[in-house]
Write an enzyme that holds these catalytic residues in place. Structure first.
Site, PDB file in Angstrom:
ATOM      1  N   LYS A 198      13.262  -1.860  10.537  1.00  0.00           N
ATOM      2  CA  LYS A 198      12.362  -2.811   9.881  1.00  0.00           C
ATOM      3  C   LYS A 198      12.482  -4.131  10.631  1.00  0.00           C
ATOM      4  CE  LYS A 198       9.866  -4.327   6.251  1.00  0.00           C
ATOM      5  NZ  LYS A 198       8.622  -3.736   5.733  1.00  0.00           N
ATOM      6  N   VAL A 227       0.812  -1.227   0.000  1.00  0.00           N
ATOM      7  CA  VAL A 227       0.000   0.000   0.000  1.00  0.00           C
ATOM      8  C   VAL A 227       0.842   1.272   0.000  1.00  0.00           C
ATOM      9  CG1 VAL A 227      -1.976  -1.088   1.107  1.00  0.00           C
ATOM     10  CG2 VAL A 227      -0.229   0.012   2.520  1.00  0.00           C
TER      11      VAL A 227
END
Length: 225
Positions: A40, A16
């Site tokens: 991350k 997205v």
């Protein structure tokens, strides 16, 4: 710019625009003289050359970027780790790493894998659990296409049910030539109970790093000053 020290970037789904949103946030913060770290927890798809941390550094500039575990297959972390035979760090270990980064940076941006409740470890820990451990605020990235209103409301409801703070919503891949549905969805998302922070153009990654950094503040014009 009065933003929390630790911010978690999650999405309504995979693909997205979380990485572009994280890079834009990092660029905006860097542009105000803040030191920024990006973390991350789980990077999947390394066999295909995927590295969200490297892409963020390329676009945003001199940010510290670290990854908790690198997995080869482009799958959800638990599935990818099973293929690799790699143990996954527990969510508590990721929280400790983020806290360490926060001691020497003004802001830490944590980019999740997929959506809010994707499992990051074999105990079922999710990005929502990580946010709870860190008492951190979330930025929710949504797509502009049909279906986004339901997905966005579901994710906001999940965050609210856990008493997790939401800074706002970002459209992560705004089309160059939006259709009526995109414009309508943007209007509705702009009227939610949480702030609408802005929209990242779908071809943002193709910009030069200098142009990306210059434009980032205009894309995220809903950030509180």
């Amino acid at each position: 710019m009065n933003l929390p020290r630790i911010m978690l970037v999650t999405g309504t789904d995979t693909g997205v625009g979380k990485t572009m949103t994280t890079a834009a946030l990092a660029a905006v913060l860097q542009g105000t003289g803040r030191s920024v770290a990006v973390y991350k927890p789980c990077q999947s798809g390394a066999a295909d050359g995927d590295s969200d941390a490297a892409e963020i550094v390329r676009l945003a500039g001199a940010v510290t970027a670290e990854t908790g575990v690198v997995l080869q297959e482009p799958l959800a972390p638990v599935a990818a780790a099973a293929v690799d035979g790699t143990p996954l760090p527990r969510v508590a270990a990721h929280a400790e790493k983020v806290r360490d980064l926060a001691t020497c940076h003004d802001h830490v941006l944590v980019e999740g894998a997929g959506g809010l409740l994707v499992k990051l470890d074999s105990d079922g820990g999710t990005l929502a659990d990580l946010g709870a451990l860190l008492a951190a605020a979330f930025v929710l990235v949504a797509r502009p296409a049909l279906g986004t209103l339901n997905h966005t409301d579901l994710t906001l409801e999940a965050l609210e049910s856990r008493s997790l703070q939401v800074l706002g919503v970002v459209l992560g891949s705004w089309p160059v030539d939006p259709d009526f549905v995109h414009i309508s969805n943007r209007q509705v998302l702009g009227s939610l109970r949480v702030p609408f922070l802005g929209a990242i153009p779908e071809r943002a990654a193709a910009l030069s790093p200098a142009m990306f950094r210059t434009a980032a503040g205009t894309w995220l014009n809903g950030l509180s000053a």
